[in-house]
Design an enzyme around this catalytic site. Structure first.
Site, PDB file in Angstrom:
ATOM      1  N   LYS A 112      56.428  34.034  40.719  1.00 23.52           N
ATOM      2  CA  LYS A 112      55.443  33.008  40.366  1.00 23.52           C
ATOM      3  C   LYS A 112      56.079  31.637  40.220  1.00 23.52           C
ATOM      4  CE  LYS A 112      51.694  35.654  38.231  1.00 23.52           C
ATOM      5  NZ  LYS A 112      50.790  35.734  37.072  1.00 23.52           N
ATOM      6  N   LYS A 195      51.566  42.504  48.016  1.00 28.20           N
ATOM      7  CA  LYS A 195      50.447  43.194  47.369  1.00 28.20           C
ATOM      8  C   LYS A 195      49.185  42.342  47.398  1.00 28.20           C
ATOM      9  CE  LYS A 195      50.432  41.854  42.546  1.00 28.20           C
ATOM     10  NZ  LYS A 195      49.267  42.032  41.742  1.00 28.20           N
ATOM     11  N   LYS A 198      45.113  38.250  43.304  1.00 30.06           N
ATOM     12  CA  LYS A 198      44.160  37.201  42.962  1.00 30.06           C
ATOM     13  C   LYS A 198      44.680  35.836  43.348  1.00 30.06           C
ATOM     14  CE  LYS A 198      42.948  38.950  38.478  1.00 30.06           C
ATOM     15  NZ  LYS A 198      44.101  38.852  37.618  1.00 30.06           N
TER      16      LYS A 198
HETATM   17  P1  ADP Z   1      46.835  39.873  40.220  1.00 28.53           P
HETATM   18  O1  ADP Z   1      48.257  40.235  40.494  1.00 28.53           O
HETATM   19  O2  ADP Z   1      45.973  40.067  41.397  1.00 28.53           O
HETATM   20  O3  ADP Z   1      46.697  38.526  39.575  1.00 28.53           O
HETATM   21  P2  ADP Z   1      46.768  41.083  37.645  1.00 28.53           P
HETATM   22  O4  ADP Z   1      48.201  40.684  37.562  1.00 28.53           O
HETATM   23  O5  ADP Z   1      45.822  40.466  36.698  1.00 28.53           O
HETATM   24  O6  ADP Z   1      46.300  40.891  39.146  1.00 28.53           O
HETATM   25  O7  ADP Z   1      46.695  42.657  37.538  1.00 28.53           O
HETATM   26  C1  ADP Z   1      45.773  43.396  36.784  1.00 28.53           C
HETATM   27  C2  ADP Z   1      46.044  44.875  36.964  1.00 28.53           C
HETATM   28  O8  ADP Z   1      45.807  45.236  38.326  1.00 28.53           O
HETATM   29  C3  ADP Z   1      47.477  45.290  36.661  1.00 28.53           C
HETATM   30  O9  ADP Z   1      47.479  46.580  36.093  1.00 28.53           O
HETATM   31  C4  ADP Z   1      48.107  45.321  38.012  1.00 28.53           C
HETATM   32  O10 ADP Z   1      49.217  46.188  38.058  1.00 28.53           O
HETATM   33  C5  ADP Z   1      46.967  45.835  38.870  1.00 28.53           C
HETATM   34  N1  ADP Z   1      47.118  45.366  40.241  1.00 28.53           N
HETATM   35  C6  ADP Z   1      47.100  44.076  40.666  1.00 28.53           C
HETATM   36  N2  ADP Z   1      47.235  43.996  41.988  1.00 28.53           N
HETATM   37  C7  ADP Z   1      47.342  45.280  42.431  1.00 28.53           C
HETATM   38  C8  ADP Z   1      47.506  45.850  43.727  1.00 28.53           C
HETATM   39  N3  ADP Z   1      47.567  45.096  44.806  1.00 28.53           N
HETATM   40  N4  ADP Z   1      47.572  47.194  43.822  1.00 28.53           N
HETATM   41  C9  ADP Z   1      47.489  47.967  42.720  1.00 28.53           C
HETATM   42  N5  ADP Z   1      47.333  47.489  41.468  1.00 28.53           N
HETATM   43  C10 ADP Z   1      47.262  46.154  41.317  1.00 28.53           C
END
Ligand code: ADP
Ligand code: TRP
Length: 329
Positions: A112, A195, A198
């Site tokens: 990040k 991955k 968001k």
């Molecule tokens: P992002 O990375 O999209 O901002 P968050 O960090 O808020 O999402 O993640 C919220 C939850 O969703 C966490 O438990 C995270 O491990 C899970 N998560 C986020 N992206 C993925 C993904 N691509 N595959 C599986 N789990 C995910």
């Protein structure tokens, strides 16, 4: 005792990765756990700049999605992180047992902060895993259901709990991550090496839980594929492997069954069926969401009630922590 805690940042649209990696297993866990707490972690969201109006909307939207996905306020505590001051307070205390080196090794911070530069990344972003440890440790959590990307953070929470316990006497339960193998890492539709996220640059990276049928069909159509036209999992076929994993997750079929079904068929046919399966899978969640988000008063009541129930648990832990350290009168 099985005590579950998890959270999602209200920092953008919730996508299929969040749902399959995290929320889906929360719904299953709330039935078997002795205590289930699900948080909307807004204090984490502000570690990168957020527009205040949008943030407020996103907090309610994420709460509505938790409910629409099947998190039941009668079985689980659902609340907004910033409504409980104990989180920030315990994070400060845990900061004093955390090493700079430990936080410097966190891969999410490295990723990040690379987007801007370490010089301009906020101290909050650096300290983010300590606040997450506070979230977890306040509730005597035994299990933390998350996606693979959060494993390192949960391990830090374990290390901090063990260090605090050995320094001040047993205070914290040592938590462990719960990661579903099949959906631990849903990859981006536009880049199967990263991955689904968001914070992706393009909306073509993800399927949002609230995307309509047309958007889903379009995004799947434009999803990158691999060379050769075979629909089969394999290390050399990361894009199709990801799409097959998603297909299996949103249908009642195994990856092997889907491979069988599409033997000799082309990507176009496969993608059309995949899009239909995703649309059908998300439809009931979207319908529930639409109802819940319209009744803002009821939603806020659920969150306030969750906060009251969280308070009882969080205060008790924090009091014990302060007592052990020798803070206060
Ligand atoms: P992002 O990375 O999209 O901002 P968050 O960090 O808020 O999402 O993640 C919220 C939850 O969703 C966490 O438990 C995270 O491990 C899970 N998560 C986020 N992206 C993925 C993904 N691509 N595959 C599986 N789990 C995910
Ligand atoms: N850091 C997590 C994420 O980005 C969200 C989170 C904050 C969390 N506190 C938590 C997850 C406590 C599990 C437990 O996904």
């Amino acid at each position: 005792m099985k005590k579950v805690f998890s959270g999602i940042q209200p920092s953008g649209v919730i996508h299929l990765g969040n749902y399959l990696g995290a929320i889906k297993q929360w719904v299953e866990l709330q039935d078997e756990a002795d205590q289930a707490v699900f948080c909307i972690v807004d204090l984490h969201a502000i570690t990168v700049p957020q527009d205040p109006k949008t943030l407020k909307q996103n907090i309610l939207s994420v709460a509505a999605l938790y409910l629409a996905a099947g998190i039941d306020p009668n079985k689980s505590i659902i609340f907004v992180q910033s409504s409980r001051p104990e989180h920030a307070e315990l994070a400060w205390i845990l900061n004093t047992v955390t090493k700079m080196g430990e936080l410097s090794r966190m891969t999410q911070f490295k990723d990040k902060s690379q987007k801007t530069s370490i010089e301009s990344a906020s101290v909050g972003l650096f300290d983010y895993p300590v606040l997450m440890a506070a979230d977890i440790l306040l509730y005597g959590t035994t299990h933390v259901p998350v996606g693979e990307d959060q494993k390192q953070h949960v391990e830090l929470a374990r290390d901090l709990a063990l260090r605090f316990n050995s320094r001040y006497g047993t205070t914290f339960t040592v938590p462990e991550p719960l990661i579903r193998r099949e959906s631990a890492r849903i990859m981006g539709l536009d880049d199967p090496a990263k991955k689904m996220s968001k914070s992706a640059q393009s909306a073509l990276n993800y399927i949002a839980i609230l995307d309509d049928a047309e958007t889903i069909a379009n995004k799947i159509k434009r999803a990158v594929t691999d060379s050769e036209s075979e629909i089969k999992v394999g290390a050399e076929k990361p894009a199709i492997t990801n799409l097959l994993n998603i297909f299996a997750e949103v249908s009642d079929q195994s990856v092997a069954e889907i491979e069988q079904e599409f033997q000799g068929k082309n990507y176009g046919q496969f993608k059309k069926s995949l899009a239909e399966a995703i649309v059908a899978y998300l439809k009931p969640i979207q319908e529930k969401y639409d109802k819940i988000i319209q009744d803002e008063d009821s939603l806020k009541k659920i969150l306030e009630d969750g906060s009251r129930r969280a308070k009882i648990l969080a205060e008790k832990t924090l009091l014990d922590v302060k007592e052990k350290i020798g803070l206060g009168l």
